[in-house]
Design an enzyme around this catalytic site. Structure first.
Site, PDB file in Angstrom:
ATOM      1  N   GLU A 138       0.821  -1.219   0.000  1.00 15.78           N
ATOM      2  CA  GLU A 138       0.000   0.000   0.000  1.00 15.78           C
ATOM      3  C   GLU A 138       0.852   1.266   0.000  1.00 15.78           C
ATOM      4  OE1 GLU A 138      -3.422   0.255   2.471  1.00 15.78           O
ATOM      5  OE2 GLU A 138      -4.163  -1.730   1.916  1.00 15.78           O
TER       6      GLU A 138
ATOM      7  N   HIS B 131      -1.555  -1.794  10.388  1.00 11.22           N
ATOM      8  CA  HIS B 131      -1.065  -3.175  10.407  1.00 11.22           C
ATOM      9  C   HIS B 131       0.156  -3.270  11.314  1.00 11.22           C
ATOM     10  CE1 HIS B 131      -3.157  -5.273   6.903  1.00 11.22           C
ATOM     11  NE2 HIS B 131      -3.645  -4.047   6.892  1.00 11.22           N
TER      12      HIS B 131
END
Length: 591
Positions: free
Chosen positions: A299, A573
């Protein structure tokens, strides 16, 4: 043949592409700011309440008017830029390559590999959510450019510190050790972003009762320290009655801050096996593991953020693949799928990249189809063996389909991964090469505990590659921790700093409040966890390794598996790391 840095075969085409993007960028930036000014993160809302700021509605109103006006003014330029930029995507290689002076750290650490036949390799994967700022705010994360710079600084701080190994004379009687606090250099720049405002982002906290340890300066990247222990501890407080080794790998700082006169066994490296020879050393660390050789980041969609990361990492990683993926109509010349964003994959390596290949998943649906998610495979050169042989490794990065309840798409993408990796390795295999590692990592967007992910959990890729955290389909090892944080609570006091997040993850009752829980199958009630099983949560980030594809003379051993909390407040995350020890019988390698 060395990879060229530019994604275009000549500078003229590259210049035209830059002009086209330059015309698009003002419109793109205005739209991004238009969205961002209307969305606030929970951290920003909390700060406004604490500061009793009542001007925010005016800021939103006037900001909306200004950025909407800029968007409308620049839209015609963007349209002309698109007419130039779009067709040139057919001539673009699907990644950019930065090549600098190769870091000497990895080479020095494995300098005697040819003589000893032993080497160690570190891998890390992390989803950074570096979307354009307006889109990142839907995930409760803002200030993409600032976060990119801080993330780069954090990674450099963690991986560039010494890899300290402490030998204790009695692991069952040694007190709390915190060498990372006393031995590691602190960074100079403080952080002012969000969750780390109360501390310097790259500062290592000091333990009041830390043990002073003197480190010999023979090798700056790998220290061995002998520590005598003369105090006893209650054996019942030990994490394991029979520690498998007296070697403790200190890749983080202790969480025993402020607890004077309280002695605990070394908590730096845990080892909890299943009693069947599968003893995986693991750790929850507030710092990235030292001496990481390969980074797989997901990402990293924003181009400016990718450049900031590259700039931060280039002193340590001489070989970086970024802006990975395809844009515009895919396949070129068709209108079946339009890619607004690249794959978000970002690979950083200490070793030279010999070959690289990218594949785009053709079956993305919904919002995921707007990004060119796929697989990036690379072959890296590690060194020479017996002068006639080259030591190489394979490193594969991926990011699978995201929406829940669409396991069939991810299952098919796993099939594609298996096929593409096999083709890449078969195509680039050379008779004078010895393969030392074959690693697959990334954000798989499914876990090993959710009933909704049963299809992917049983995929044959887990028979081909080994997952250190997995017992079998639907069953994790007892020590495993989920890696997806709940977005609404990213800035809660318990998880907003690396040290607090570390302590939270180590306590099951506390971490279940902040780790995303398993996803139930539609219409079926879920009872989780099963009686007697620990609460794990969603582990979406994987590092797998394969032994069947490496040299037959190689033996692979897991040195440690790490859950990293250093990016607390900077992403949703939890990064994970894996260190492999590789032993090669050089005498049996055919010359």
């Amino acid at each position: 043949m060395a990879l060229r840095e530019s994604p275009f075969s000549n500078s003229f085409v590259g210049g035209l592409h830059a002009v086209g993007w330059g015309l698009i960028l003002p419109c793109f930036w205005s739209l991004d700011r238009l969205i961002a000014v209307c969305l606030s993160t929970t951290l920003e809302r909390t700060q406004r309440q604490e500061q009793e700021c009542y001007l925010h509605p005016l800021k939103v109103f006037f900001g909306f008017i200004i950025f909407l006006t800029l968007f409308l003014i620049t839209a015609p330029l963007a349209f002309m830029g698109f007419l130039l930029w779009g067709p040139l995507q057919a001539a673009r290689r699907p990644f950019s390559y930065h090549q600098g002076v190769t870091s000497s750290s990895a080479g020095e650490r494995n300098l005697d590999f040819e003589q000893t036949g032993k080497a160690t390799f570190g891998f890390v994967t992390a989803n950074l959510c570096l979307l354009p700022d307006g889109l990142a705010r839907f995930n409760n994360l803002g200030h993409t450019q600032r976060r990119a710079a801080l993330i780069g600084q954090s990674i450099v701080q963690g991986v560039s510190r010494p890899h300290i190994r402490i030998f204790v004379d009695s692991p069952s009687s040694c007190g709390t050790l915190s060498p990372s606090s006393s031995l590691l250099p602190t960074a100079t720049g403080p952080s002012t972003y969000g969750a780390t405002e109360c501390q310097a982002a790259a500062t290592i906290p000091q333990d009041e009762d830390q043990t002073d340890v003197e480190v010999p300066a023979t090798n700056p990247s790998n220290h061995v320290v002998f520590v005598p222990c003369d105090e006893t501890e209650d054996p019942s407080s030990m994490p394991s009655p029979n520690p498998p080794s007296s070697v403790i790998n200190t890749n983080q700082n202790s969480n025993q801050q402020g607890r004077k006169n309280h002695r605990n066994p070394p908590r730096v490296l845990h080892s909890q096996g299943l009693g069947q020879g599968d003893d995986v050393p693991w750790d929850v660390s507030s710092l990235f593991p030292a001496n990481v050789d390969m980074l797989c980041l997901e990402e990293v969609f924003d181009k400016r953020a990718a450049l900031k990361l590259t700039e931060a990492l280039r002193p340590l990683y001489g070989h970086i693949l970024y802006d990975v993926g395809v844009y515009a109509c895919q396949p070129p010349g068709s209108c079946s799928s339009f890619k607004f964003m690249n794959s978000g994959l970002f690979l950083a390596s200490r070793y030279p990249v010999l070959e690289a290949q990218y594949h785009c998943f053709p079956n993305g649906q919904g919002e995921d189809a707007l990004a060119a998610k796929g697989l990036l495979s690379a072959k890296v050169l590690i060194g020479q063996i017996q002068k006639e042989k080259k030591a190489v490794g394979y490193f594969n990065c991926t990011h699978l389909h995201a929406p829940e309840g669409e396991g069939e798409i991810r299952f098919e993408q796993l099939n594609m991964l298996t096929k593409w990796i096999g083709e890449f390795q078969a195509m680039n295999k050379q008779p004078d090469e010895v393969v030392l590692f074959d690693v697959l990592c990334g954000d798989f967007n499914f876990d090993n505990c959710s009933p909704d992910d049963r299809l992917e959990q049983a995929h044959s890729i887990f028979e081909d590659y080994r997952d250190p955290c997995r017992v079998g389909p639907g069953q994790e090892k007892p020590w495993v921790i989920g890696t997806l944080l709940e977005q609404p609570t990213l800035y809660n006091e318990n998880v907003k700093t690396p040290e607090n997040l570390q302590r939270t993850l180590e306590r099951e009752e506390l971490r279940k409040q902040f780790i995303s829980p398993p996803v139930a199958h539609a219409g079926v009630p879920m009872d989780y966890p099963e009686l007697g099983q620990p609460w794990v949560g969603r582990r979406l980030d994987y590092i797998l390794f394969r032994e069947s594809s490496i040299a037959k003379q190689c033996e692979t051993e897991i040195e440690e598996f790490t859950f990293v909390t250093q990016l607390a407040g900077l992403t949703d995350h939890i990064p994970v790391g894996l260190r492999l020890n590789v032993t090669l019988d050089a005498n049996s390698v055919d010359g």
